[in-house]
Scaffold this active site. Sequence first.
Site, PDB file in Angstrom:
ATOM      1  N   LYS A  34       0.859  -1.182   0.000  1.00 48.37           N
ATOM      2  CA  LYS A  34       0.000   0.000   0.000  1.00 48.37           C
ATOM      3  C   LYS A  34       0.896   1.233   0.000  1.00 48.37           C
ATOM      4  CE  LYS A  34      -4.045   1.898   2.376  1.00 48.37           C
ATOM      5  NZ  LYS A  34      -5.065   1.631   3.411  1.00 48.37           N
ATOM      6  N   ASP A  36     -13.868   3.376  11.561  1.00 45.62           N
ATOM      7  CA  ASP A  36     -14.395   3.362  10.183  1.00 45.62           C
ATOM      8  C   ASP A  36     -14.817   1.950   9.800  1.00 45.62           C
ATOM      9  OD1 ASP A  36     -15.186   4.487   7.792  1.00 45.62           O
ATOM     10  OD2 ASP A  36     -13.204   4.374   6.868  1.00 45.62           O
TER      11      ASP A  36
END
Length: 338
Positions: free
Chosen positions: A6, A100
């Site tokens: 990532k 989240d």
Amino acid sequence: RLVAIKMLRDEYVGNDEFRKRFLNESRAITMLVHRNIVDVFDVNFDENCPYIVMELIEGITLKDYMKKKSPLPLREALLYCGQILSALRHAHERGVVHRDIKPQNIMLLNDGVVKVTDFGIAQVSNFETVTHDSSAVGSVHYVSPEQARGRVADDRSDIYSTGIMLYEMVTGKLPFTGENPVSVALKQVQEEPKRPRQINPEIPVGLEQIIMKAMRKKPDERYSNAREMQHDIVRFLEDQQVVFDYPDGFGSVRKPENKKQKTAGTGKKILTEKQIIRKNRMIAALSGIFLALVLVVTGTFVMFTMVQRLGASLLDIPQLVGRTLSEVQKDKQVTDHF
């Protein structure tokens, strides 16, 4: 080995907010090692090329899976929910609040294992963290009321989001929708959702109670931690007819409109929470009265029997007060008596 890397896009490398979020995720995720959290092998926060090296996951997001197969069978939904709670429990115990939780951040592997991902806006104890701003606006359908108000999130905020995901998995619908993110956020704060059984009457009462308790507006009225919610899920899986003894307002059961309405798969009539409590109190009171009567009768019988036995062996004792031992021993009347 094959891995996933990532990285920040080139255009975001110089953006302080994106760099802060990236640093936050690297801090959070490297603190966590759990079967249901994406594994991390390496982190680099070099100014020119920040990256996180993670395990390569072969599967799809829970959101994509629900689009193909919704609503999910109850046991399958609870299997996924239980794994998510295991991951959250591990994170919360280490001071990490995800903030989240949504099906887009839940990966389903081919073998049925769940992986929680994307800790970009996680709140990590003892570290400066990014705020829940417009960069996370896509989470508005799963955001807790306190986060929608801009207040501090804690473990119970993740519980709320998990409750919404479970709601969506078993009903096939989101509890709150609107024309724009602001209207949805206002509903999260102000409105009560339709109960799952109003959408799908085949959902058992106990499961509805679990969902509604997780989704209470006030954090103090939700499950205080992931372990508590896991415990109730296990109880429900052991007995799908279970009705939890929650106080009023904590996922209490509504009385059916039709008195002849039956629970799914049974011939037993549904009782409201108040009826159950009243019935249990009455049973306890009657049991107490019966036990008291048994004790009184038994005690009276025992006392009467003892008095009779003692009465048969009573002796008249001569007056000995004020006399010396030698006088008593010489008294023939006394010695003959004994």
